[in-house]
Write a protein that holds these residues in place. Structure first.
Motif, PDB file in Angstrom:
ATOM      1  N   PHE A   1       0.827  -1.208   0.000  1.00  0.00           N
ATOM      2  CA  PHE A   1       0.000   0.000   0.000  1.00  0.00           C
ATOM      3  C   PHE A   1       0.860   1.257   0.000  1.00  0.00           C
ATOM      4  O   PHE A   1       0.628   2.190  -0.759  1.00  0.00           O
ATOM      5  N   ALA A   2       1.877   1.289   0.869  1.00  0.00           N
ATOM      6  CA  ALA A   2       2.707   2.488   1.017  1.00  0.00           C
ATOM      7  C   ALA A   2       3.562   2.754  -0.214  1.00  0.00           C
ATOM      8  O   ALA A   2       3.922   3.904  -0.478  1.00  0.00           O
ATOM      9  N   MET A   3       3.889   1.720  -0.959  1.00  0.00           N
ATOM     10  CA  MET A   3       4.766   1.907  -2.112  1.00  0.00           C
ATOM     11  C   MET A   3       4.005   2.120  -3.422  1.00  0.00           C
ATOM     12  O   MET A   3       4.618   2.246  -4.471  1.00  0.00           O
ATOM     13  N   LYS A   4       2.679   2.167  -3.357  1.00  0.00           N
ATOM     14  CA  LYS A   4       1.915   2.467  -4.568  1.00  0.00           C
ATOM     15  C   LYS A   4       2.246   3.884  -5.016  1.00  0.00           C
ATOM     16  O   LYS A   4       2.514   4.756  -4.206  1.00  0.00           O
ATOM     17  N   GLY A   5       2.177   4.117  -6.292  1.00  0.00           N
ATOM     18  CA  GLY A   5       2.529   5.424  -6.851  1.00  0.00           C
ATOM     19  C   GLY A   5       1.701   6.557  -6.287  1.00  0.00           C
ATOM     20  O   GLY A   5       2.217   7.631  -6.000  1.00  0.00           O
ATOM     21  N   ASN A   6       0.408   6.349  -6.088  1.00  0.00           N
ATOM     22  CA  ASN A   6      -0.449   7.431  -5.618  1.00  0.00           C
ATOM     23  C   ASN A   6      -0.085   7.881  -4.216  1.00  0.00           C
ATOM     24  O   ASN A   6      -0.120   9.064  -3.913  1.00  0.00           O
TER      25      ASN A   6
ATOM     26  N   MET B   1       1.308  11.504  -3.264  1.00  0.00           N
ATOM     27  CA  MET B   1       0.591  12.329  -2.297  1.00  0.00           C
ATOM     28  C   MET B   1       1.538  12.812  -1.197  1.00  0.00           C
ATOM     29  O   MET B   1       1.493  13.977  -0.804  1.00  0.00           O
ATOM     30  N   ALA B   2       2.419  11.935  -0.725  1.00  0.00           N
ATOM     31  CA  ALA B   2       3.367  12.328   0.316  1.00  0.00           C
ATOM     32  C   ALA B   2       4.292  13.435  -0.186  1.00  0.00           C
ATOM     33  O   ALA B   2       4.550  14.414   0.528  1.00  0.00           O
ATOM     34  N   VAL B   3       4.773  13.300  -1.401  1.00  0.00           N
ATOM     35  CA  VAL B   3       5.629  14.339  -1.979  1.00  0.00           C
ATOM     36  C   VAL B   3       4.847  15.638  -2.108  1.00  0.00           C
ATOM     37  O   VAL B   3       5.349  16.726  -1.792  1.00  0.00           O
ATOM     38  N   GLY B   4       3.586  15.547  -2.537  1.00  0.00           N
ATOM     39  CA  GLY B   4       2.749  16.737  -2.666  1.00  0.00           C
ATOM     40  C   GLY B   4       2.528  17.446  -1.343  1.00  0.00           C
ATOM     41  O   GLY B   4       2.555  18.677  -1.269  1.00  0.00           O
ATOM     42  N   VAL B   5       2.324  16.677  -0.283  1.00  0.00           N
ATOM     43  CA  VAL B   5       2.122  17.278   1.043  1.00  0.00           C
ATOM     44  C   VAL B   5       3.387  18.001   1.500  1.00  0.00           C
ATOM     45  O   VAL B   5       3.329  19.121   2.014  1.00  0.00           O
ATOM     46  N   ILE B   6       4.529  17.387   1.293  1.00  0.00           N
ATOM     47  CA  ILE B   6       5.799  17.998   1.725  1.00  0.00           C
ATOM     48  C   ILE B   6       6.076  19.270   0.921  1.00  0.00           C
ATOM     49  O   ILE B   6       6.404  20.315   1.478  1.00  0.00           O
TER      50      ILE B   6
END
Length: 143
Positions: free
Chosen positions: A11-16, A20-25
């Motif tokens: 789940f954590a390694m899925k592209g989305n 999303m994590a990069v977008g939040v940062i």
């Protein structure tokens, strides 16, 4: 427990999720930049133009504060800080405008990619061979 960790890793390694994590940062860092722009550049210029000492000091005092006296606790000031609210509204509009412009640019690039026709696929070896056979048969029939 092992299946749970495996499922979580998938789940954590899925592209989305990673996107999303990069977008939040990046969004957090962008928010700090915009807040600094508003607080340190735009608002001082606006307060200079309007003749005030700054928007962050604008407030409507509901109840004055009283300092500590003999045995009496200090009472803090109760105020509506509308200057801070104005700064946050300007902050919001700058962020919203920046995101709008970024999305417009992204959509233009996507539209250009969609408009460009896909190149014709190269014929397979079988198609090339059949074309050669057809051409040879045409030559023989024309003689």
């Amino acid at each position: 427990m092992g299946k749970f960790l495996t499922d979580f890793k998938e789940f954590a390694m899925k592209g989305n999720v990673v996107d999303m994590a990069v977008g939040v940062i990046v969004g957090g860092a962008f928010g700090k930049i915009v807040s600094s722009l508003v607080n340190d550049i735009i608002m001082p210029v606006i307060s200079l133009v309007t003749g005030g000492s700054g928007y962050s000091q604008l407030k409507y005092v509901i109840k004055e504060g009283t300092p500590a006296a003999d045995g009496v606790a200090a009472v803090e000031e109760v105020a509506i800080n509308y200057g801070t609210f104005i700064m946050n509204v300007v902050d919001f509009f700058i962020i919203a405008f920046s995101i709008f412009v970024a999305l417009r640019v992204i959509m233009k690039f996507k539209k250009k990619e969609e408009e460009a026709p896909a190149p014709a696929p190269e014929p397979t070896k079988e198609e090339v061979l059949l074309t050669e056979i057809r051409d040879l048969l045409k030559k023989q029939n024309s003689k």
